[in-house]
Design a protein around this motif. Structure first.
Motif, short mmCIF file in Angstrom:
data_model
loop_
_atom_site.label_atom_id
_atom_site.label_comp_id
_atom_site.label_asym_id
_atom_site.label_seq_id
_atom_site.Cartn_x
_atom_site.Cartn_y
_atom_site.Cartn_z
N SER A 156 -40.95 -4.81 2.55
CA SER A 156 -39.57 -4.25 1.79
C SER A 156 -38.62 -4.03 2.83
N HIS A 157 -37.42 -3.90 2.56
CA HIS A 157 -36.34 -3.29 3.22
C HIS A 157 -35.69 -1.98 2.50
N ASN A 158 -36.40 -1.80 1.39
CA ASN A 158 -35.96 -0.60 0.76
C ASN A 158 -36.84 0.48 1.19
N LEU A 159 -36.28 1.69 2.02
CA LEU A 159 -37.05 2.57 2.68
C LEU A 159 -37.50 3.69 1.57
N ALA A 160 -36.73 3.61 0.43
CA ALA A 160 -37.38 4.63 -0.52
C ALA A 160 -38.87 3.99 -1.38
N ASP A 182 -47.96 5.89 11.38
CA ASP A 182 -47.98 6.73 10.20
C ASP A 182 -46.50 6.45 9.47
N ALA A 183 -46.65 6.26 8.46
CA ALA A 183 -45.38 6.14 7.53
C ALA A 183 -44.40 7.44 7.56
N ALA A 184 -45.26 8.62 7.50
CA ALA A 184 -44.37 9.86 7.69
C ALA A 184 -43.62 9.82 9.07
N GLN A 185 -44.46 9.68 9.98
CA GLN A 185 -44.06 10.05 11.49
C GLN A 185 -42.75 8.76 11.75
N THR A 188 -39.61 9.58 9.77
CA THR A 188 -38.98 11.01 10.18
C THR A 188 -38.48 11.14 11.58
N ALA A 189 -39.27 10.41 12.59
CA ALA A 189 -39.12 10.51 13.75
C ALA A 189 -39.33 9.09 14.25
N THR A 195 -35.46 0.95 14.73
CA THR A 195 -35.92 1.61 13.43
C THR A 195 -34.86 2.79 13.24
N ARG A 196 -34.63 3.63 14.17
CA ARG A 196 -33.50 4.42 13.98
C ARG A 196 -32.32 3.71 13.34
N ALA A 197 -31.91 2.82 13.74
CA ALA A 197 -30.59 2.08 13.12
C ALA A 197 -30.85 1.57 11.67
N LEU A 198 -32.20 1.24 11.16
CA LEU A 198 -32.26 0.81 9.99
C LEU A 198 -32.27 1.95 9.11
N ILE A 199 -32.87 3.36 9.46
CA ILE A 199 -33.01 4.28 8.73
C ILE A 199 -31.44 4.90 8.63
#
Length: 211
Positions: A156-160, A182-185, A188-189, A195-199
């Motif tokens: 997926s490209h949908n972060l939700a 880990d997904a949460a890691q 969130t960080a 990855t930061r650019a995607l978010i």
């Protein structure tokens, strides 16, 4: 996760056994997915795939009952027509065009489950659906995962969707894996700039957009 063209679907098709890799290997329980034809045939029964577009992935000339029965016949999991009929409900004798998009994707999920696999590759399974229907399909997938002990590889490209469904996240950029964790890691960080650019690219209500 990753942008379009990053290689997500290609990896999925190689894992599912639909595309042969040109280099490297896919090892499952110590068996190379492609090295040994005998092992590949045995592994094939343990894998199924839910495609992105339920309009294109279902043969419009087959009734839904036929579509769901096909994996049983192709994989040799049914010894007779009577046995197949027992696993395909009488109510499904309609054609794909007679169903809505959400119903079609549920049919695709049923088709993937009928051979009782352990691992299901899900290539953008909800991207073509309305948001409300997406939630219903994702919740159905989670219920089925709990009931049957399934493992999903969700693309997926949908972060939700990723946040809702995933325990572990891998991020692809230009055919390369750039982050795994880990997904949460990861969400969130994130450790990688990509990855930061995607978010950061995900729009948020109330946040001013450049321009």
């Amino acid at each position: 996760m990753g942008e379009s063209g990053s290689g997500k679907s290609t990896v999925a098709r190689m894992i599912a056994g639909l595309t042969r890799p040109t280099a490297g290997s896919i090892v499952i329980d110590g068996h190379d997915r492609w090295a040994d034809p005998a092992s590949a045939a045995a592994l094939r029964r343990r894998f199924q795939m839910i495609f992105q577009d339920p309009y294109a992935s279902l043969n419009p000339r087959w009734k839904v009952g036929q579509l769901i029965a096909e994996p049983l016949q192709v994989l040799g999991l049914s010894s007779s027509a009577a046995e197949t009929a027992e696993r395909v409900q009488e109510a499904l004798r309609r054609y794909p065009h007679q169903f809505s998009g959400g119903q079609r994707q549920r049919i695709a999920i049923a088709r993937s489950l009928v051979s009782r696999p352990e691992f299901i590759v899900c290539d953008e399974p909800t991207s073509s659906l309305d948001v409300s229907v997406q939630a219903q399909v994702l919740n159905l997938m989670q219920d089925l995962q709990d009931e049957f002990g399934l493992t999903y590889l969700l693309i997926s490209h949908n972060l939700a969707v990723v946040r809702h469904m995933c325990d572990t996240v891998s991020v692809m950029q230009q055919d390369r894996l750039v982050e795994l964790g880990d997904a949460a890691q990861v969400l969130t960080a994130p450790a990688h700039d990509y990855t930061r650019a995607l978010i950061a690219a995900v729009p948020h209500l109330g946040r001013a957009q450049p321009g």
